[in-house]
Motif scaffolding. Structure first.
Motif, mmCIF file in Angstrom:
data_model
loop_
_atom_site.group_PDB
_atom_site.id
_atom_site.type_symbol
_atom_site.label_atom_id
_atom_site.label_comp_id
_atom_site.label_asym_id
_atom_site.label_seq_id
_atom_site.Cartn_x
_atom_site.Cartn_y
_atom_site.Cartn_z
ATOM 1 N N ASP A 1 83.058 135.020 73.483
ATOM 2 C CA ASP A 1 84.519 135.058 73.529
ATOM 3 C C ASP A 1 85.011 136.498 73.649
ATOM 4 O O ASP A 1 84.303 137.444 73.285
ATOM 5 N N PRO A 2 86.254 136.681 74.112
ATOM 6 C CA PRO A 2 86.810 138.035 74.225
ATOM 7 C C PRO A 2 87.348 138.542 72.890
ATOM 8 O O PRO A 2 87.816 137.767 72.062
ATOM 9 N N LEU A 3 87.268 139.846 72.699
ATOM 10 C CA LEU A 3 87.950 140.497 71.578
ATOM 11 C C LEU A 3 89.333 140.963 72.008
ATOM 12 O O LEU A 3 90.308 140.790 71.301
ATOM 13 N N CYS A 4 89.399 141.565 73.186
ATOM 14 C CA CYS A 4 90.666 142.138 73.656
ATOM 15 C C CYS A 4 90.776 141.979 75.163
ATOM 16 O O CYS A 4 89.844 142.306 75.897
ATOM 17 N N VAL A 5 91.910 141.458 75.622
ATOM 18 C CA VAL A 5 92.211 141.404 77.053
ATOM 19 C C VAL A 5 93.288 142.451 77.289
ATOM 20 O O VAL A 5 94.466 142.219 77.026
ATOM 21 N N ILE B 1 93.503 145.588 70.050
ATOM 22 C CA ILE B 1 93.110 146.885 70.607
ATOM 23 C C ILE B 1 92.374 147.710 69.553
ATOM 24 O O ILE B 1 91.430 148.448 69.876
ATOM 25 N N GLN B 2 92.775 147.584 68.287
ATOM 26 C CA GLN B 2 92.071 148.308 67.229
ATOM 27 C C GLN B 2 90.607 147.889 67.136
ATOM 28 O O GLN B 2 89.741 148.683 66.784
ATOM 29 N N ILE C 1 101.905 143.809 75.043
ATOM 30 C CA ILE C 1 101.187 144.084 73.781
ATOM 31 C C ILE C 1 102.037 143.694 72.582
ATOM 32 O O ILE C 1 103.102 144.272 72.339
ATOM 33 N N LYS C 2 101.561 142.735 71.822
ATOM 34 C CA LYS C 2 102.291 142.269 70.630
ATOM 35 C C LYS C 2 102.148 143.272 69.476
ATOM 36 O O LYS C 2 101.236 144.095 69.459
ATOM 37 N N ASN C 3 103.058 143.175 68.504
ATOM 38 C CA ASN C 3 103.103 144.058 67.331
ATOM 39 C C ASN C 3 103.437 145.503 67.693
ATOM 40 O O ASN C 3 103.017 146.436 67.001
ATOM 41 N N SER C 4 104.178 145.677 68.786
ATOM 42 C CA SER C 4 104.545 147.029 69.200
ATOM 43 C C SER C 4 105.980 147.032 69.711
ATOM 44 O O SER C 4 106.580 145.970 69.911
ATOM 45 N N ALA C 5 106.507 148.239 69.899
ATOM 46 C CA ALA C 5 107.841 148.398 70.479
ATOM 47 C C ALA C 5 107.797 149.517 71.506
ATOM 48 O O ALA C 5 107.040 150.484 71.357
ATOM 49 N N CYS D 1 93.279 153.330 74.818
ATOM 50 C CA CYS D 1 91.894 153.352 74.353
ATOM 51 C C CYS D 1 91.581 154.595 73.523
ATOM 52 O O CYS D 1 90.680 154.574 72.672
ATOM 53 N N LYS D 2 92.315 155.671 73.732
ATOM 54 C CA LYS D 2 92.110 156.883 72.947
ATOM 55 C C LYS D 2 92.824 156.843 71.601
ATOM 56 O O LYS D 2 92.322 157.370 70.605
ATOM 57 N N SER D 3 93.994 156.202 71.552
ATOM 58 C CA SER D 3 94.886 156.361 70.401
ATOM 59 C C SER D 3 94.792 155.248 69.363
ATOM 60 O O SER D 3 95.092 155.487 68.189
ATOM 61 N N ILE D 4 94.397 154.038 69.761
ATOM 62 C CA ILE D 4 94.547 152.888 68.865
ATOM 63 C C ILE D 4 93.237 152.355 68.271
ATOM 64 O O ILE D 4 93.208 151.988 67.102
ATOM 65 N N PRO D 5 92.132 152.271 69.019
ATOM 66 C CA PRO D 5 90.906 151.679 68.458
ATOM 67 C C PRO D 5 90.401 152.423 67.225
ATOM 68 O O PRO D 5 90.542 153.642 67.113
#
Length: 408
Positions: A189-193, A203-204, A23-27, A144-148
């Protein structure tokens, strides 16, 4: 204590890492020992994960453990925020803090107010009481609970893939094949894989899609949650084979009222008939006159085993051999979880038929590595450009592997 020939069953911690590390933009910050995350990063790169979340460790030592100190935890977070400025920080324990009872959830509560612009998501499962499949399941659910965020559905139909994680062999190739098929069949097209090729931004936006495609049962819990929160229908199935993939596309069309390009389906089915024109009669001969040579035996993730078995038995008419799941929490009545001594006894005696298992076992018994369908792997996987097992291209790939294995 006996000697172990194969790699041990991965813990929940590895399931978390295999799910989050792409997952990009994360640590990811691990409350763990020096070198622990370094070795994990090497194994992730071997699996083909060379971009994604930034990996860090707090490097606890004997003093931290004996005195219960957590200052390194706070200092590491400060340093990561300064260097990376991530949108989300995932906090995971290693085995030692888990065993001594360090409460990473309480520790996170104490520090998250210092950086209100960053989302902090803590995880448990640092010990060995949870296996990697449960780790994957709970990590997908937490994401799915915390980010979208709440968004309107996209103007044109879109979809998400849930369950494309690095613990599944050919995870990139299989998700890429789904994207290719969905584009050709529905022009969408996909939004999120989630999570083999995604970012925090993706994911948001996950709730804005019109369909969730779940490709492993660890993702069903997340899909049910997204259906309840955003009204997004889902289909749970890994599309294998020619008839199987076409049937899967028709189910999606009926579920979401998408316009299905039947010309595309006919094109793929005709291509398979042309390429397998001389092969199918050979299969019939082998199955009729040398049945034992055509037995299809499989060991791996239950959904992978199920999908390949259905294609082999229902479309190519290969007889079912010995099949098992590699996870004690996810199995079916006819694909049971088996302890190592049971499937190892079968592998030791196997000398006829097709046996598709992990790369580690194939190497040990000196078999063709094209028969690999599960991990542990024995090779570096630097990209996802090889042929998939899923979908139309996967069907041609599997038939090619099977006919050459039988001939050999």
């Amino acid at each position: 204590m006996g000697l172990h020939r194969f790699k041990p069953v991965p813990s929940g911690r590895m399931g978390i890492l295999w799910t989050l590390s792409t997952i990009k933009n994360s640590a990811i910050i691990e409350f763990g020992c020096m070198g622990h995350m370094h070795y994990s990063s090497v194994s992730l790169k071997r699996a083909g994960i060379y971009e994604g979340s930034k990996l860090y460790s707090t490097h606890i030592d004997e003093t931290d453990i004996s005195l219960g100190q957590v200052k390194r935890f706070e200092d590491t977070i400060d340093e990561v925020v300064k260097i990376e400025n991530p949108k989300v920080i995932f906090l995971i324990p290693s085995a030692i803090p888990e065993m001594i009872g360090s409460d990473i959830f309480s520790m996170t509560e104490e520090i998250k107010y210092k950086y209100p612009e960053i989302i902090f998501i803590p995880f448990g499962f640092g010990g060995f009481n949870i296996n990697k499949n449960k780790g994957v399941q709970e990590t997908l659910f937490s994401l799915c609970k915390s980010i979208p965020v709440k968004l309107k559905k996209t103007e044109r139909p879109t979809f998400n893939i849930i369950g494309s994680c690095a613990d599944i062999f050919k995870f990139k190739e299989d998700s890429n094949e789904i994207i290719r098929i969905m584009k050709n069949a529905f022009d969408i097209d996909p939004l999120c894989v989630l999570s083999s090729n995604t970012s925090i931004d993706d994911i948001q936006k996950i709730g804005a899609a019109h369909l969730n495609i779940v490709i492993r049962r660890e993702g069903v819990k997340s899909a049910k949650y997204l259906e309840k929160k955003f009204g997004t229908p889902f289909i749970f199935e890994r599309p294998y084979g020619i008839k199987g993939t076409s049937s899967w596309l028709k189910k999606i069309s009926n579920l979401c009222n998408f316009n299905l390009n039947l010309d595309y389906i006919n094109l793929e089915e005709d291509l398979f008939k042309k390429q397998s024109f001389n092969v199918i009669p050979h299969f019939k001969h082998i199955i009729r006159d040398h049945t034992e040579e055509s037995l299809l035996s499989l060991g791996g993730h239950v959904d992978v085993v199920r999908g390949i078995l259905n294609f082999g038995c229902n479309e190519i008419n290969l007889p079912k051999g010995f099949c098992w799941s590699n996870c004690p929490d996810f199995f079916d009545d006819d694909i049971p979880f088996l302890e190592e001594e049971i499937w190892l006894n079968f592998v030791n005696k196997h000398d006829k038929g097709i046996l598709m298992i992990s790369g580690e076992i194939l190497k040990w018994i000196d078999k063709n590595d094209e028969l690999q369908i599960s991990n542990p792997d024995t090779k570096w996987r630097l990209h996802g450009y090889s042929v998939p097992f899923i979908g139309y291209r996967g069907a041609i790939n599997l038939v090619n592997i099977w006919i050459n294995e039988i001939n050999d």
